[in-house]
Design a protein around this motif. Structure first.
Motif, short mmCIF file in Angstrom:
data_model
loop_
_atom_site.label_atom_id
_atom_site.label_comp_id
_atom_site.label_asym_id
_atom_site.label_seq_id
_atom_site.Cartn_x
_atom_site.Cartn_y
_atom_site.Cartn_z
N HIS A 122 18.41 10.53 5.00
CA HIS A 122 17.93 9.31 5.65
C HIS A 122 16.43 9.48 5.90
O HIS A 122 16.02 10.39 6.62
N MET A 123 15.64 8.61 5.30
CA MET A 123 14.19 8.70 5.41
C MET A 123 13.64 7.48 6.13
O MET A 123 14.05 6.35 5.85
N PHE A 124 12.69 7.72 7.04
CA PHE A 124 12.09 6.66 7.84
C PHE A 124 10.57 6.70 7.67
O PHE A 124 9.84 7.13 8.57
N PRO A 125 10.07 6.29 6.52
CA PRO A 125 8.63 6.34 6.29
C PRO A 125 7.91 5.17 6.95
O PRO A 125 8.50 4.12 7.24
N THR A 126 6.62 5.36 7.18
CA THR A 126 5.75 4.24 7.54
C THR A 126 5.43 3.49 6.25
O THR A 126 4.89 4.07 5.30
N GLU A 127 5.76 2.22 6.22
CA GLU A 127 5.48 1.40 5.04
C GLU A 127 4.19 0.63 5.28
O GLU A 127 4.09 -0.16 6.22
N ARG A 128 3.21 0.87 4.43
CA ARG A 128 1.91 0.22 4.53
C ARG A 128 2.04 -1.16 3.87
O ARG A 128 1.58 -1.39 2.77
N ALA A 129 2.69 -2.05 4.58
CA ALA A 129 3.14 -3.30 3.97
C ALA A 129 1.98 -4.21 3.56
O ALA A 129 1.96 -4.77 2.47
N GLY A 130 1.00 -4.38 4.46
CA GLY A 130 -0.09 -5.30 4.16
C GLY A 130 0.40 -6.72 3.94
O GLY A 130 1.52 -7.09 4.32
N GLU A 131 -0.46 -7.49 3.29
CA GLU A 131 -0.09 -8.86 2.97
C GLU A 131 -0.60 -9.21 1.59
O GLU A 131 -1.70 -8.79 1.19
N GLY A 151 0.77 -1.24 0.00
CA GLY A 151 0.00 0.00 0.00
C GLY A 151 0.79 1.28 0.00
O GLY A 151 0.22 2.36 0.16
N GLY A 152 2.11 1.22 -0.17
CA GLY A 152 2.89 2.45 -0.24
C GLY A 152 3.26 2.99 1.12
O GLY A 152 3.54 2.23 2.06
N PHE A 153 3.24 4.33 1.26
CA PHE A 153 3.89 4.98 2.39
C PHE A 153 2.98 5.98 3.09
O PHE A 153 1.99 6.45 2.54
#
Length: 569
Positions: A254-263, A239-241
């Protein structure tokens, strides 16, 4: 961190559909959602093409021209900006009417000079009747043809004038402006455009479209996302970021995004539950390489409706904010962990802020690994009702003199604790906590200060604070979406403070006026990084509603340092 559910008592199936607006589900690809910007744009385009404008000159003092385009300011001395405009009048040159004269309905004749016979197009806001005027003189052309923040929808009337200098007598029209001057001889189709009432939007200040000189000039940015689906490093991210923080150290971003990983194989709604914190690096803020995963959430749903320890309180993880602790000579990371209920809105609930410390000493420890030190702020006896069911929903610490302050947020507020745990209201708010040291202990400031509504009365999300070279503090934040029950700026906002406690009214930066707008919903800025010569880099997350994957963008802006003086008074 904003939750996907809206403030509507719909069944859960509809709530999941509407959640595409905010943090997650966009399974309605290619379809118009009622009330959406997408649908409204389609409505606007049903009319004929733009009417042909005619040149003119303003000869009266106290009046100035404007373009009848999105964000255009229609009155001088007041922040009333165009949000929707009929295609017939889009791009025409209008004349701003001073707001104080409009308010008192007193207008000295406006002198304009025309090079040919023309029709002057007057937008009258609301249901002001002009029956007392000569109906042959005032010809109604378009109904509900202009949406302006804080004002009723406008009807467009035309008045014919010959060539030469003319006096336009405007007294008695109520609240109005002039949206264009067009050639007299052309076919004009009458219709009702059916644009929404502008009073659904609060007024707000848009950089470059107000009476103020803008603090930020938008310079440039890539015409497409800089981190997008299919690029190296995005494997396994369904799902992106979303938000987090980006910093620059020794020329490296240096970037620390929330990754909408899902499954894989699981619906998009789960992308915002099964999340992780990634570490990405770049030497130009355009070409990014994924380095590692710092944290991964469980994705487990809650078993009870309240804040119960039987529930998994790390079901979703968001918003990693690295801050260098000079005393400890290590990076400290602050991140958000939620309990997640599958059916109750907001499903992201009872947020807790965790503090982590880099294992490696020095600036080079930025990339981790990090070890958790514990929770620094959470729901409990010291919570304030405005924090609501979702709070604590974000945290960003910043140093003021020898003390630390921290913006923390809440959403879906309770009017009182009698409403706990499910009876919630509207709004996304921020308040301040304080500590003597970065590691804490942290304590909420009291309700004489919290929540801070001077920035915006009901929506500030994920503020990130920097200190400018002249000592002022600036917070940049997500200004909120428009449509789907919300009528918010849909832009990155900023606020200025001299002392970290008192914050100015928000200004909003319309990136889309200089960069190809590849997004439908602007989300969260991750940084305001100084590059020298008053140029700054902003990384931001945004949403294209036709896609499940939410990309990352970048833009460069230039700060006009001479404007800062107005914030120092």
């Amino acid at each position: 961190m904003r939750d996907s559910k809206m403030f509507f008592p719909f069944p859960i199936v509809l709530l999941m559909l509407f959640s595409s607006v905010i943090n997650g589900v966009e399974e309605v690809k290619g379809k118009s959602i009622p009330g959406s910007a997408q649908q409204l744009d389609q409505t606007e385009k049903k009319g004929n093409s733009t009417w042909q404008g005619s040149d003119f000159e303003i000869e009266s003092k106290g009046y100035e021209s404007f373009k009848t385009v999105k964000f255009g300011q229609v009155l001088s001395g007041a922040n009333h900006n165009i949000m929707r405009v009929a295609p017939e009048i889009e791009g025409l040159t209008g004349v701003k009417i001073p707001a104080d004269r409009n308010k008192n309905d007193l207008h000295s004749p406006l002198k304009l000079s025309f090079i040919e016979p023309v029709k002057v197009l007057i937008a009258i806001f609301g249901n002001k009747s002009i029956q007392k005027f000569d109906t042959e003189k005032y010809q109604r052309l378009l109904g509900n043809a202009l949406t302006v923040t804080g004002l009723p929808a406008a009807n467009i009337y035309a008045v014919s004038y010959p060539a030469g200098r003319q006096e336009i007598n405007l007294e008695g029209l109520g609240s109005f402006t002039i949206v264009g001057v067009i050639k007299n001889e052309q076919d004009l189709i009458k219709r009702d455009v059916e644009l929404p009432d502008g009073r659904q939007w609060d007024t707000f200040i848009i950089e470059g479209y107000s009476d103020e000189k803008p603090l930020f000039e938008i310079l440039r940015g890539p015409e497409k996302p800089v981190v997008d689906e299919g690029m190296p490093g995005t494997e396994g991210i369904q799902g992106g970021f979303e938000g987090g923080r980006c910093v620059k150290i020794n020329g490296m971003y240096h970037m620390f995004p929330t990754e909408r990983a899902g499954e894989i194989g699981v619906e998009a709604y789960h992308d915002r539950i099964k999340t992780r914190i990634g570490h990405w690096t770049s030497d130009d803020a355009i070409n990014w390489k994924r380095q590692s995963t710092l944290y991964q959430s469980s994705g487990n749903y809650a078993l009870t409706e309240d804040d119960n320890p039987i529930n998994d309180r790390r079901a979703a993880i968001w918003s990693f904010m690295p801050i260098f602790n000079e005393e400890a000579n290590r990076w400290y990371g602050f991140y958000l962990a939620y309990t997640v209920h599958e059916e109750i809105e907001p499903n992201h609930s009872f947020g807790r802020i965790w503090q982590a410390e880099s294992v490696k000493e020095g600036m080079e420890g930025i990339g981790g690994p990090y070890k958790d030190k514990g929770i620094i702020i959470e729901p409990g006896l010291n919570s304030q009702p405005w924090e609501g069911r979702q709070g604590v929903a974000s945290f960003f610490p910043f140093k003021v003199d020898n003390q630390w302050l921290g913006f923390y947020s809440g959403a879906y507020p309770f009017d009182s604790w009698k409403d706990y745990p499910k009876k919630t209201g509207e709004g996304w708010f921020v308040g301040l906590a304080e500590a003597d040291k970065l590691e804490g202990p942290w304590a909420r400031m009291d309700t004489t200060l919290n929540p801070i509504k001077s920035i915006h009365p009901n929506f500030v999300e994920n503020p990130i604070v920097s200190q400018l070279s002249n000592g002022l503090y600036i917070a940049i934040f997500d200004g909120g979406p428009e449509g789907w029950g919300h009528h918010l700026p849909n832009m990155i906002g900023y606020s200025i403070s001299k002392n970290g406690y008192n914050w100015s009214e928000a200004r909003y930066v319309p990136i889309e006026t200089k960069v190809n707008k590849w997004w439908d919903i602007m989300r969260t800025p991750l940084c305001l990084i100084p590059e020298g010569n008053d140029v700054y880099t902003i990384m931001y997350a945004a949403i294209d509603l036709d896609r499940r994957f939410h990309p990352m963008g970048m833009v460069k802006v230039k700060l006009n340092s001479d404007v800062l003086g107005r914030f120092q008074k």
